[in-house]
Design a protein around this motif. Structure first.
Motif, PDB file in Angstrom:
ATOM      1  N   SER A 127      40.521  23.021  15.507  1.00 37.82           N
ATOM      2  CA  SER A 127      40.582  22.523  14.133  1.00 37.82           C
ATOM      3  C   SER A 127      39.192  22.575  13.482  1.00 37.82           C
ATOM      4  CB  SER A 127      41.105  21.088  14.136  1.00 37.82           C
ATOM      5  OG  SER A 127      40.240  20.280  14.898  1.00 37.82           O
TER       6      SER A 127
ATOM      7  N   ILE B  72      36.339  19.880  14.387  1.00 33.87           N
ATOM      8  CA  ILE B  72      35.775  20.051  15.736  1.00 33.87           C
ATOM      9  C   ILE B  72      34.990  21.377  15.805  1.00 33.87           C
ATOM     10  CG2 ILE B  72      36.248  19.972  18.228  1.00 33.87           C
ATOM     11  CD1 ILE B  72      37.140  17.422  16.770  1.00 33.87           C
TER      12      ILE B  72
ATOM     13  N   ILE C 103      36.167  27.094  24.699  1.00 30.56           N
ATOM     14  CA  ILE C 103      36.899  25.834  24.480  1.00 30.56           C
ATOM     15  C   ILE C 103      38.081  26.192  23.588  1.00 30.56           C
ATOM     16  CG2 ILE C 103      36.751  23.495  23.510  1.00 30.56           C
ATOM     17  CD1 ILE C 103      33.579  23.897  23.895  1.00 30.56           C
TER      18      ILE C 103
ATOM     19  N   GLU D 131      43.767  20.112  26.761  1.00 33.61           N
ATOM     20  CA  GLU D 131      44.310  19.184  27.755  1.00 33.61           C
ATOM     21  C   GLU D 131      45.822  18.984  27.574  1.00 33.61           C
ATOM     22  OE1 GLU D 131      42.471  18.690  25.194  1.00 33.61           O
ATOM     23  OE2 GLU D 131      42.589  16.648  24.370  1.00 33.61           O
TER      24      GLU D 131
ATOM     25  N   LYS E 121      36.487  15.230  25.053  1.00 35.45           N
ATOM     26  CA  LYS E 121      35.161  15.316  24.428  1.00 35.45           C
ATOM     27  C   LYS E 121      34.022  15.262  25.460  1.00 35.45           C
ATOM     28  CE  LYS E 121      32.425  12.866  20.931  1.00 35.45           C
ATOM     29  NZ  LYS E 121      31.648  14.039  20.540  1.00 35.45           N
TER      30      LYS E 121
END
Ligand code: NAD
Length: 510
Positions: free
Chosen positions: A241, A244, A161, A191, A221
């Protein structure tokens, strides 16, 4: 697998395009009914719409990766290496094409985008050495007639991710070692700038990587949670970040997965009174404002020790007008726009609040932002920042450089060590003894000595400390190989041929 609609190439290229998932070796239109806008930040216009994956669509990608795993894992090292050399060649040949996608969706200037591809390519090159990297060890005659050896094997389906700020390189940090180790992969890129990941998927297919080995699902999410909770995914790599990263680490590990989650940063550059001021000013300007400050290794805070501050600020101020802000496609631009309008406004807000918090705005980037609809902001320099002020405490992630004045080396190191982040840090000095002491004292994962952005070369691993990393392995390099494999130790005994009752059909020599 369920049949899915393939998106024609013509619809995947050019303006007004729709960006779809990549599952089992082909582009697959999203069916969730959810999608998001992709912008050209220099023009401030939407240029594409990206499909957002549902839980079912993520599952489809995982199933494709699961089906591809046994054959990919069984492929010989020599054949997998051959494929990696082909991937390397294709990425090298398409450096500029990839860089243009980055500039179009992220906004960074083309030279910087090419630099990003070059750093990602170094990781692919490192992975071409997989036969060497995956070697185990062997202990002959650990006991009489007994040998012990270790091997490293892939985990299965693994996922990545990734953040918006390095849309080509950070995915390469993950998929290259993961695939080299024999895993299959599901990537969920940012995205905000998803096209580079689809281009990578096309290049891997062209290189001959079998369908299903590399898959891309876009989204937010919903897609991330589907990855974190999917029982077939064995490991998750995350870069983004800190809040997250923490969430991803906690959720992935709660679901029994291996996880490395790299978070945000607030990188301090200490300048001692004996430093070469011109060198330090050049370094501060390029490390603070390059890529509009949207780098996790950007220098966002200079710590000026003793009487160095005024000289250093003057030298930085002189250089600031030369940082030409403009469209990243233009050769004379040195800095592009910020990634979104909202992010630009948030960054500008830190400059706006500085004076009321007790800081000094030396250069105000809001005044030098180019005209137009792009997400523009000029570069800012803030003085007299201290812990407790928002501009000091927060990761601004924009073209804003703060200066904090301290009296001693000890105070400077305390500032770095008390900061919750610990990604990178740097010291500028002519004193080798002090530099050596700094590398000993400082609590950060990556340290530069007269080097402002100490990103490790591909044969070392990249990672911070404290709130900049959740998990215990850094990314790419030797720790990346370790993360994407698990160890197995074999203890073996064979009948002694001399005493064995088995008729081997030929005479024994002893
Ligand atoms: P981000 O955390 O907003 O997004 C990262 C990824 O997480 C994206 O794929 C995004 O879709 C997903 N995501 C966002 N919100 C989510 C949520 N609520 N639940 C689940 N998933 C979510 O980060 P960003 O803005 O794309 O990137 C910038 C940040 O990344 C900065 O903090 C920067 O320091 C950090 N970064 C760190 C490193 C490093 O190596 N430590 C490298 C690059 C970027």
């Amino acid at each position: 697998m369920t049949e899915v609609a393939e998106v024609p190439v013509a619809e995947r290229r050019g303006e007004g395009k729709r960006i779809s998932h990549w599952i089992a070796g082909k582009s697959v239109a999203g069916t969730s009914g959810r999608s998001g806008p992709v912008y050209n930040p220099a023009r401030g216009e939407q240029t594409a719409e990206v499909d957002f994956a549902s839980v079912e669509e993520v599952d489809r990608a995982v199933q494709a990766a699961k089906e591809a795993f046994p054959a990919w894992r069984a492929l010989s090292l020599s054949r997998r290496t051959e494929l990696f050399f082909r991937i390397r060649k294709l990425v090298d040949e398409h450096r500029t094409d990839i860089a243009k996608l980055l500039t179009a969706e992220h906004g960074k200037v083309l030279s910087d985008a090419k630099g990003e591809v070059a750093r990602g390519l170094e990781v692919i090159e490192y992975c071409c050495g997989m036969p060497e990297l995956l070697k185990g060890s062997f202990s002959e005659q650990a006991s009489t007639g007994l040998d012990v050896y270790s091997i490293r094997q892939p985990l299965g389906v693994v996922a990545g991710i990734t953040p918006f700020n390095f849309p080509a390189m950070v995915p390469m940090w993950m998929w290259a070692p993961a695939l080299a180790c024999g895993n299959t992969f599901v990537l969920k890129p940012s995205e905000k700038d998803p096209s580079a990941s689809i281009f990578a998927a096309e290049l891997l297919k062209e290189a001959g990587v079998p369908d299903g080995v590399f898959n891309v699902v876009h989204g937010d999410k919903v897609a991330v949670d589907a990855i974190l909770e999917h029982p077939e995914i064995r490991a998750v790599s995350f870069v983004g970040s800190t809040p997250i990263a923490k969430y991803v680490y906690e959720t992935a590990t709660r679901h029994g997965k291996r996880c490395q989650a790299l978070g945000g940063a607030k990188n301090h550059m200490i300048v001692l009174p004996d430093a070469d001021i011109e060198m330090a000013a050049d370094a501060a300007v390029s490390a603070a404002y390059g890529s509009a400050g949207e780098r996790c290794m950007a220098i966002s805070q200079v710590v000026a020790v003793g009487d160095v501050a005024d000289k250093l600020i003057d030298a930085i101020k002189q250089r600031i007008p030369k940082v030409k802000v403009g469209d990243g496609m233009s050769d004379d631009s040195e800095m592009g726009p910020l990634v979104t309008r909202e992010h630009r406004d948030k960054v500008a807000g830190y400059v706006a609040r500085t004076a009321e918090e007790g800081g000094t705005v030396v250069v105000d980037g809001r005044e030098s932002a180019p005209e137009g609809d792009g997400f523009w902001l000029g570069v800012s320099l803030l003085d007299d920042l201290e812990p407790g002020m928002k501009a000091y405490d927060d990761e601004i992630f924009g073209p804003v450089l703060g200066v904090t004045r301290v009296a001693t080396y000890d105070e400077a190191v305390t500032l770095v060590n008390e900061n919750p982040y610990g990604n990178g840090t740097a010291i500028f000095t002519r004193d080798g003894g002090v530099a050596r002491q700094f590398q000993f004292d400082v609590q950060a994962g990556m340290v530069g000595i007269n080097v402002p952005i100490p990103v490790p070369v591909a044969y070392y691993s990249f990672g911070g400390w404290k709130a900049s990393l959740f998990g215990d392995t850094h990314i790419y390099g030797p720790e990346g190989i370790s993360f994407y494999t698990r160890g197995k130790v074999v203890t073996s005994r064979w009948p002694d041929p001399a005493t064995s009752k088995v008729d081997l059909g030929f005479p024994q020599t002893r």
